[in-house]
Enzyme design. Structure first.
Site, PDB file in Angstrom:
ATOM      1  N   LYS A  23       0.841  -1.204   0.000  1.00 27.49           N
ATOM      2  CA  LYS A  23       0.000   0.000   0.000  1.00 27.49           C
ATOM      3  C   LYS A  23       0.874   1.251   0.000  1.00 27.49           C
ATOM      4  O   LYS A  23       0.671   2.167  -0.793  1.00 27.49           O
ATOM      5  CB  LYS A  23      -0.905  -0.031   1.230  1.00 27.49           C
ATOM      6  N   ARG A  93      -3.121   3.324   8.562  1.00 21.68           N
ATOM      7  CA  ARG A  93      -3.498   2.174   7.725  1.00 21.68           C
ATOM      8  C   ARG A  93      -2.397   1.122   7.708  1.00 21.68           C
ATOM      9  O   ARG A  93      -1.233   1.437   7.532  1.00 21.68           O
ATOM     10  CB  ARG A  93      -3.730   2.627   6.282  1.00 21.68           C
ATOM     11  N   GLY A 102      -8.580  -6.881   3.897  1.00 17.16           N
ATOM     12  CA  GLY A 102      -9.488  -7.027   5.023  1.00 17.16           C
ATOM     13  C   GLY A 102      -8.903  -7.773   6.208  1.00 17.16           C
ATOM     14  O   GLY A 102      -9.575  -7.967   7.208  1.00 17.16           O
ATOM     15  N   MET A 104      -6.112  -6.996   8.036  1.00 15.56           N
ATOM     16  CA  MET A 104      -5.547  -6.205   9.116  1.00 15.56           C
ATOM     17  C   MET A 104      -6.282  -4.893   9.265  1.00 15.56           C
ATOM     18  O   MET A 104      -7.254  -4.647   8.596  1.00 15.56           O
ATOM     19  CB  MET A 104      -4.071  -6.051   8.888  1.00 15.56           C
ATOM     20  N   ARG A 337      -3.604  -1.329  -6.403  1.00 15.12           N
ATOM     21  CA  ARG A 337      -2.765  -2.533  -6.332  1.00 15.12           C
ATOM     22  C   ARG A 337      -3.161  -3.430  -7.487  1.00 15.12           C
ATOM     23  O   ARG A 337      -4.248  -3.265  -8.059  1.00 15.12           O
ATOM     24  CB  ARG A 337      -2.950  -3.256  -5.002  1.00 15.12           C
ATOM     25  N   HIS A 455     -16.700  -8.162   1.156  1.00 20.47           N
ATOM     26  CA  HIS A 455     -15.700  -9.054   1.760  1.00 20.47           C
ATOM     27  C   HIS A 455     -15.819 -10.468   1.191  1.00 20.47           C
ATOM     28  O   HIS A 455     -14.847 -11.070   0.759  1.00 20.47           O
ATOM     29  CB  HIS A 455     -15.878  -9.081   3.278  1.00 20.47           C
ATOM     30  N   SER A 764      14.807 -41.104  -8.857  1.00 20.95           N
ATOM     31  CA  SER A 764      13.616 -40.306  -8.664  1.00 20.95           C
ATOM     32  C   SER A 764      13.557 -39.967  -7.177  1.00 20.95           C
ATOM     33  O   SER A 764      13.525 -40.859  -6.333  1.00 20.95           O
ATOM     34  CB  SER A 764      12.375 -41.086  -9.089  1.00 20.95           C
ATOM     35  N   CYS A 831       9.261 -37.486  -7.525  1.00 22.21           N
ATOM     36  CA  CYS A 831       7.895 -38.008  -7.577  1.00 22.21           C
ATOM     37  C   CYS A 831       7.158 -37.827  -6.256  1.00 22.21           C
ATOM     38  O   CYS A 831       6.053 -38.306  -6.084  1.00 22.21           O
ATOM     39  CB  CYS A 831       7.883 -39.466  -8.008  1.00 22.21           C
ATOM     40  N   TYR A 851      12.900 -33.794 -14.741  1.00 22.07           N
ATOM     41  CA  TYR A 851      11.443 -33.692 -14.714  1.00 22.07           C
ATOM     42  C   TYR A 851      10.919 -33.647 -13.289  1.00 22.07           C
ATOM     43  O   TYR A 851      11.604 -34.025 -12.345  1.00 22.07           O
ATOM     44  CB  TYR A 851      10.794 -34.859 -15.463  1.00 22.07           C
TER      45      TYR A 851
HETATM   46  P1  ADP Z   1      -7.766  -2.187   3.818  1.00 21.89           P
HETATM   47  O1  ADP Z   1      -6.356  -2.599   3.607  1.00 21.89           O
HETATM   48  O2  ADP Z   1      -8.512  -3.072   4.729  1.00 21.89           O
HETATM   49  O3  ADP Z   1      -8.459  -1.883   2.532  1.00 21.89           O
HETATM   50  P2  ADP Z   1      -7.338   0.621   4.115  1.00 21.89           P
HETATM   51  O4  ADP Z   1      -6.163   1.104   4.854  1.00 21.89           O
HETATM   52  O5  ADP Z   1      -7.205   0.634   2.634  1.00 21.89           O
HETATM   53  O6  ADP Z   1      -7.708  -0.815   4.639  1.00 21.89           O
HETATM   54  O7  ADP Z   1      -8.522   1.543   4.585  1.00 21.89           O
HETATM   55  C1  ADP Z   1      -9.837   1.173   4.785  1.00 21.89           C
HETATM   56  C2  ADP Z   1     -10.764   2.160   4.106  1.00 21.89           C
HETATM   57  O8  ADP Z   1     -10.549   3.488   4.556  1.00 21.89           O
HETATM   58  C3  ADP Z   1     -10.585   2.188   2.602  1.00 21.89           C
HETATM   59  O9  ADP Z   1     -11.835   2.276   1.994  1.00 21.89           O
HETATM   60  C4  ADP Z   1      -9.800   3.441   2.382  1.00 21.89           C
HETATM   61  O10 ADP Z   1     -10.014   3.977   1.116  1.00 21.89           O
HETATM   62  C5  ADP Z   1     -10.298   4.358   3.470  1.00 21.89           C
HETATM   63  N1  ADP Z   1      -9.289   5.326   3.843  1.00 21.89           N
HETATM   64  C6  ADP Z   1      -8.053   5.047   4.304  1.00 21.89           C
HETATM   65  N2  ADP Z   1      -7.350   6.175   4.503  1.00 21.89           N
HETATM   66  C7  ADP Z   1      -8.144   7.198   4.153  1.00 21.89           C
HETATM   67  C8  ADP Z   1      -7.973   8.612   4.122  1.00 21.89           C
HETATM   68  N3  ADP Z   1      -6.827   9.165   4.458  1.00 21.89           N
HETATM   69  N4  ADP Z   1      -9.003   9.360   3.714  1.00 21.89           N
HETATM   70  C9  ADP Z   1     -10.166   8.767   3.354  1.00 21.89           C
HETATM   71  N5  ADP Z   1     -10.391   7.465   3.352  1.00 21.89           N
HETATM   72  C10 ADP Z   1      -9.400   6.669   3.755  1.00 21.89           C
HETATM   73 MG    MG Z   2      -7.739  -0.782   1.171  1.00 25.15          MG
END
Ligand code: ADP
Ligand code: MG
Ligand code: MG
Length: 875
Positions: A23, A93, A102, A104, A337, A455, A764, A831, A851
């Site tokens: 990220k 984040r 989802g 962490m 991503r 999710h 093998s 194998c 192989y």
């Molecule tokens: P995940 O990895 O679980 O997607 P994120 O860190 O991406 O968690 O964040 C969860 C949600 O919060 C996402 O929808 C993201 O776009 C939103 N979000 C995160 N940081 C900001 C920010 N600075 N301003 C507005 N929305 C945010």
């Molecule tokens: Mg996210």
């Protein structure tokens, strides 16, 4: 200079994933591309590792660097954290190296307290928004940082909405939200015995540490284990200025994929919610709008969004999964991503991107994860049966596949039923990360709420599990464990079927048929075959398995186990008679009865394989597996042999072993009972001569002697084989080429490979036994032990599934290096189960095997893994 733990987004780039997490690296990359990304900084994965290993404390150095970065961020933002009039709010984040959607935790709106919330309300002239943000922050902070369950807050919110007659959270007024905020603070106080923390700096450091700790939460463990992500990687923390999708009707938040993640079709797949924040879309609070609606609502924003999305796809040359927020008509990107996708979508995207000229075939080969192909190799609905079935209702086609099974309503029950051998369909209002194990155990997942990016949908696609989401026609009764659809009520244990490609739901158990390799899959696999230098064979014991494997691209058989050929009812009795015989003559007579069956089995396999190489292993399992067990079996045997039950039992007791896996098995059987090896060699060769004649082809059988640890042992059994084969040639008046080789599965054989190679024409690697014996860990008992070891981070992965390169691999490498000078044309393969595991396949490529051999359903996986190995490590 001290170590650098903190990086401003402008200091990073996409190649720094290991340090900044996926990220953080991509936020940096987007910042440098000049895209509208809110400012921020990243605390590195190294800080996480040091935090988790160093007594769960941030060092002074880390704190100092965070302070400096925060100062820079405040300057860029033009406001300060905790400022009573114009507060800077941030999100904290998580972001690991590999994306773990989802899994962490993230905290939004950090920096609010009782004073700054008023400042925010005044500054924006929008108290509703200010208190909406504050109540969200209290809940997320309590949940993520302190561990007060989110559901406590959600329940009270639902109650409150009911009291004031609000259907959605958007129906709540500023006054309402102010009250909700007070209620939430009270929940916090009641639970913690102290007030919600008011110092923003403390909030920030606490949240950062919580993200580091979230690397340690149980669902993160499960996810890492399922996806082979090492614990040692750690997660980064991103601190980013908030932008607000909850400021009113010209604000909103959404997620989008540049191509359809379920089918791969080149069409933007996105969803957004007006006046919402963060997770609202994914969590399914309200049903979101399709992205196309944005073109009507806010055409300028839509155009800008499409332009940036396309730019990102071209930049990364891969399908992108993006998060965005619109704050009062202004667009921001919050994440991009490479998107998770189904195997079908992955293949279509790879093939089409080559056609579009965006990537080369070599790049395309690296775009599909070999393991993912597994999804395509499993059965689909029988088309006739599907046509005949009547759909009861329809949800969103969230993750393709055909699933039929019994309905269960909780993840725990689904998991338990699957362990008991049931095919299971998990039915939920919506899923949450806690459900992951139940989802993994299910054939299919059905949810009432949530869109294509919910999710359930995202996780199911990642797992390759069929999913139909958002079927709002379903009337769910969670307490009674029933649901009603299309006028029919289903209870726990009733059968339904799901079609993940259409979204159709059926109230019956629809039969399925085998998969085929066609279309994009076929095109793609041809590219893989053209690239790889490792050959791919299969482990197949029957003509049917052999045929399935050929259809999946196998180039030969690396292992035919002959033991199953003894287990059919009439054969096993003859074999038991053989074991219980007192003289060689008696034994030979008993075996004679089995030989014709064996020969027919081998002929079937040769016919299926045509001239492709076939390696046949002599009998391997311990004798005890063949012993009579029940009184009835003893009685039957007594009748057949003319011995008394008592005599037979004494004999059986004499053959009993304490540790059969290291006992009378493999070549040791042939040493004690040469008649067995004779009978098998005769059957193998007569079958080969006969099929060669009948089909006008030239078969070159490979006879494999198992469990060798000593050269003289090999010589002894080889002599029996060669003598027998020569006799067959004489009797048949025809000679064939053939090879005699051995498994390398006892460490001593690997260590003395130079000696062994003087007699063995091929090796093998039997890595199942080799792993068992190298670790001194019985395969049959390893399950419980290994899971403790993995939980306690002693082993990162299960060495019986993924080859241990350090120890077992060293033995293999040694054996190869010792054998080659002695016999330069020695043929080398593997194998064991590892032959179909991509990481292990890569190792086989690296040490120069010819192989790999794996089960039929893993052949395409091994073909792709071999191509990827060649691309990364050309040989
Ligand atoms: P995940 O990895 O679980 O997607 P994120 O860190 O991406 O968690 O964040 C969860 C949600 O919060 C996402 O929808 C993201 O776009 C939103 N979000 C995160 N940081 C900001 C920010 N600075 N301003 C507005 N929305 C945010
Ligand atoms: Mg996210
Ligand atoms: Mg073995």
């Amino acid at each position: 200079m001290s170590k650098k733990y903190v990086y401003m987004f402008s200091e990073g780039n996409a190649s720094m994933k290991n340090l900044l997490g996926g990220k953080g690296a991509n936020l940096a990359e987007m910042t440098n591309l000049g895209l509208p990304v809110p400012h921020g900084f990243t605390i590195s994965t190294e800080a996480c590792t040091e935090y988790n290993e160093g007594g769960k404390k941030l060092t002074d150095e880390m704190i100092e660097q965070i302070d400096v970065a925060l100062g820079k961020l405040e300057e860029l933002a033009g406001k300060k954290l905790g400022d009573p009039e114009n507060p800077l709010l941030v999100s904290v984040r998580s972001g690991a190296r590999a994306s773990m959607p989802g899994m962490m935790d993230t905290v939004l709106n950090l920096g609010l307290n009782d004073v700054s919330v008023e400042g925010l309300a005044k500054k924006t002239d929008n108290p509703r928004f200010a208190y909406d943000s504050y109540r969200r922050f209290i809940m997320m902070f309590a949940d993520v940082v302190i561990g007060v369950s989110k559901s406590k807050f959600e329940r009270r919110l639902d109650e409150y909405k009911e009291e004031v007659g609000a259907k959605y959270d958007t129906d709540l007024t500023a006054e309402d939200l102010k009250k909700v905020t007070a209620i939430f603070k009270q929940i916090y106080l009641d639970d913690q015995g102290k007030d919600f923390p008011q110092d923003p700096k403390e909030q920030l450091l606490e949240a950062a540490m919580a993200v580091f700790r979230s690397w340690d939460n149980p669902r993160a463990f499960v996810y890492r284990r399922m996806n082979d992500i090492p614990y040692s990687w750690g997660t980064a923390v991103n601190v980013q200025m908030m932008v607000f999708g909850n400021m009113g009707d010209t604000s909103g938040t959404g997620v989008a994929f540049t191509r359809n993640a379920a089918t791969g079709e080149k069409a933007m797949l996105g969803e957004y919610l007006v006046n919402a924040q963060g997770e609202d879309v994914v969590a399914g609070v309200r049903t979101p709008n399709p992205i196309a609606k944005l073109a009507e609502d806010m055409p300028n924003v839509y155009d800008q969004f499409m332009e940036i999305a396309n730019k990102l796809e071209n930049h990364y040359k891969d399908m992108q999964d993006m998060e965005f927020t619109i704050e009062e008509g202004k667009l921001f990107f919050l994440q991009t991503r490479n998107g998770k996708r189904t195997a079908n979508a992955a293949l279509r995207i790879a093939v089409e991107m080559v056609e579009e000229g965006l990537i080369t075939t070599d790049e395309a080969l690296m775009r599909v994860e070999p393991k993912q192909l597994d999804q395509l190799l499993h059965p689909a609905f029988d088309q006739a049966a599907l046509k005949a079935a009547k759909s009861l209702g329809k949800g969103l086609p969230a993750s393709p596949g055909a699933a039929a099974g019994k309905v269960y309503f909780t993840a725990e029950e689904a998991k338990a039923a699957a362990e008991a051998g049931d095919r299971v369909i998990l039915v939920r209002l919506e899923t949450s990360p806690e459900d992951i194990e139940g989802m993994a155990a299910s054939q299919g997942i059905l949810t009432v709420r949530g869109g294509m990016t919910s999710h359930a949908a995202v996780v199911a696609r990642g797992m390759g599990t069929c999913c139909v989401s958002g079927c709002e026609e379903i009337k769910m009764n969670e307490d009674a464990k029933t649901f009603t659809l299309g006028g029919k009520t289903f209870a726990e244990g009733d059968y339904i079927s799901l079609d993940g490609s259409t979204g159709n739901i059926y109230g019956e158990d629809i039969p399925t048929v085998e998969a085929e390799i066609t279309g994009n899959f076929e095109t793609f696999m041809k590219w893989a075959d053209a690239k790889r230098s490792l050959k791919v064979r299969t482990n197949a014991d029957t003509p049917h398995d052999a045929q399935v494997a050929i259809d999946f691209g196998a180039e030969g058989i690396g292992l035919t186990r002959t033991e199953h050929m003894f287990f059919e009812a009439d054969r096993i009795m003859k074999f038991r008679k053989m074991i219980m015989s007192d003289t060689v003559e008696e034994r030979e007579a008993a075996l004679e009865g089995i030989e014709p069956f064996q020969k027919e089995d081998f002929k079937g396999i040769y016919k299926a394989m045509k001239e492709r190489p076939v390696t046949i292993r002599l009998l391997d399992p311990p004798l005890h597996e063949f012993m009579p067990n029940t009184e009835e079996e003893f009685a039957q045997l007594a009748e057949m042999t003319g011995k008394t039950v008592e005599e037979l039992k004494i004999k059986a007791r004499g053959l009993h072993e304490l540790n059969p896996m290291m006992g009378h098995r493999g070549c040791r059987l042939a040493v004690s009972y040469p008649e067995i090896a004779k009978m098998q060699a005769k059957a193998i060769m007569e079958a080969a001569v006969e099929v060669s004649e009948e089909e006008g082809i030239n078969i070159v059988p490979e006879i494999m002697i198992p469990l060798i640890g000593e050269i003289k042992e090999l010589k002894f059994v080889k002599n029996i084989v060669v003598e027998t084969v020569e006799k067959v040639f004489e009797a048949k008046g025809r000679k064939l080429d053939y090879l005699v080789g051995t498994m390398i599965e006892i460490p001593r054989a690997a260590l003395t490979a130079d000696e062994i190679a003087t007699e063995a024409e091929f090796f093998s690697f039997g890595t199942n036994d080799l792993t068992q014996m190298t670790f001194g860990l019985s395969r049959d008992d390893a399950g419980k032990i290994l899971s403790d070891y993995i939980d306690k981070n002693i082993y990162e992965v299960d060495p019986t599934a993924r080859l241990d390169r350090t120890g077992v691999g060293l033995l293999m490498k040694w054996a190869v290096e010792k054998a080659k000078p002695v016999r330069p044309d020695i043929h080398l393969g593997i194998c064991g189960e590892h032959g179909g595991d991509p990481y292990s396949v890569e190792f086989c490529h690296l040490i120069g095997l010819d192989y790999v051999s794996c089960s039929p359903y893993r052949v395409p996986i091994a073909r792709l893994a071999a191509a990827q190995a060649q691309l990364q490590f050309p040989r």
